[in-house]
Scaffold this motif. Sequence first.
Motif, mmCIF file in Angstrom:
data_model
loop_
_atom_site.group_PDB
_atom_site.id
_atom_site.type_symbol
_atom_site.label_atom_id
_atom_site.label_comp_id
_atom_site.label_asym_id
_atom_site.label_seq_id
_atom_site.Cartn_x
_atom_site.Cartn_y
_atom_site.Cartn_z
ATOM 1 N N GLN A 59 0.824 -1.213 0.000
ATOM 2 C CA GLN A 59 0.000 0.000 0.000
ATOM 3 C C GLN A 59 0.856 1.260 0.000
ATOM 4 O O GLN A 59 0.529 2.241 -0.661
ATOM 5 N N PHE A 60 1.953 1.242 0.746
ATOM 6 C CA PHE A 60 2.856 2.390 0.789
ATOM 7 C C PHE A 60 3.448 2.658 -0.589
ATOM 8 O O PHE A 60 3.459 3.794 -1.053
ATOM 9 N N GLN A 61 3.904 1.599 -1.246
ATOM 10 C CA GLN A 61 4.510 1.811 -2.564
ATOM 11 C C GLN A 61 3.478 2.261 -3.594
ATOM 12 O O GLN A 61 3.774 3.113 -4.436
ATOM 13 N N VAL A 62 2.275 1.746 -3.510
ATOM 14 C CA VAL A 62 1.205 2.205 -4.395
ATOM 15 C C VAL A 62 0.931 3.686 -4.130
ATOM 16 O O VAL A 62 0.821 4.493 -5.066
ATOM 17 N N ASP A 63 0.839 4.062 -2.863
ATOM 18 C CA ASP A 63 0.589 5.457 -2.492
ATOM 19 C C ASP A 63 1.696 6.377 -3.006
ATOM 20 O O ASP A 63 1.412 7.456 -3.535
ATOM 21 N N GLN A 64 2.941 5.968 -2.861
ATOM 22 C CA GLN A 64 4.063 6.785 -3.321
ATOM 23 C C GLN A 64 3.999 6.985 -4.834
ATOM 24 O O GLN A 64 4.181 8.086 -5.335
ATOM 25 N N GLU A 66 1.309 6.704 -6.803
ATOM 26 C CA GLU A 66 0.127 7.510 -7.152
ATOM 27 C C GLU A 66 0.306 8.975 -6.774
ATOM 28 O O GLU A 66 -0.293 9.848 -7.387
ATOM 29 N N SER A 67 1.138 9.233 -5.768
ATOM 30 C CA SER A 67 1.407 10.612 -5.343
ATOM 31 C C SER A 67 2.422 11.307 -6.241
ATOM 32 O O SER A 67 2.703 12.484 -6.052
ATOM 33 N N GLY A 68 2.983 10.559 -7.176
ATOM 34 C CA GLY A 68 3.940 11.161 -8.113
ATOM 35 C C GLY A 68 5.355 11.266 -7.582
ATOM 36 O O GLY A 68 6.138 12.073 -8.079
ATOM 37 N N VAL A 69 5.691 10.462 -6.595
ATOM 38 C CA VAL A 69 7.059 10.473 -6.080
ATOM 39 C C VAL A 69 7.985 10.029 -7.208
ATOM 40 O O VAL A 69 7.730 9.005 -7.853
ATOM 41 N N THR A 73 13.620 8.778 -6.040
ATOM 42 C CA THR A 73 13.218 8.894 -4.637
ATOM 43 C C THR A 73 12.586 7.595 -4.158
ATOM 44 O O THR A 73 12.888 7.114 -3.056
ATOM 45 N N MET A 74 11.737 7.003 -4.983
ATOM 46 C CA MET A 74 11.125 5.732 -4.617
ATOM 47 C C MET A 74 12.200 4.661 -4.401
ATOM 48 O O MET A 74 12.119 3.882 -3.453
ATOM 49 N N ASN A 75 13.197 4.639 -5.257
ATOM 50 C CA ASN A 75 14.260 3.647 -5.119
ATOM 51 C C ASN A 75 15.115 3.914 -3.883
ATOM 52 O O ASN A 75 15.590 2.975 -3.239
ATOM 53 N N SER A 76 15.297 5.165 -3.533
ATOM 54 C CA SER A 76 16.020 5.505 -2.309
ATOM 55 C C SER A 76 15.262 4.998 -1.087
ATOM 56 O O SER A 76 15.851 4.446 -0.153
#
Length: 112
Positions: A59-64, A66-69, A73-76
């Motif tokens: 859920q966290f990764q989906v949220d990130q 969908e939020s346009g991260v 940054t996501m990989n970090s």
Amino acid sequence: MPTPIPSTPISPLRQRMIEDMNMRRFSQDTQRDYIRDVGRFATFLGRSPDTATAEDIRQFQVDQQESGVPVPTMNSIVSALRFLFTHTLDRPDLARRLVHIPFRQALHLEAF
């Protein structure tokens, strides 16, 4: 170089993570980034990351996403959470749930 002692108390989990990073001689910049990224996850959860489930991670990764991260940054964040789950919490089962986006795929997704 040891991490400076903050003026406010820190959680035992954060202290343990800092000790684990110090043992591996992580730079101060990496430590700061990992603590920030794990904090981002904790804020999303609304509780300590040591209580996370595989579904929480998904859920966290989906949220990130969908939020346009941005992908870097996501990989970090993935790197920080993998460290937390693998080394500090000894929960490699959760670390395996984290999705790292290869740079080549990121370029394709952004062009799409």
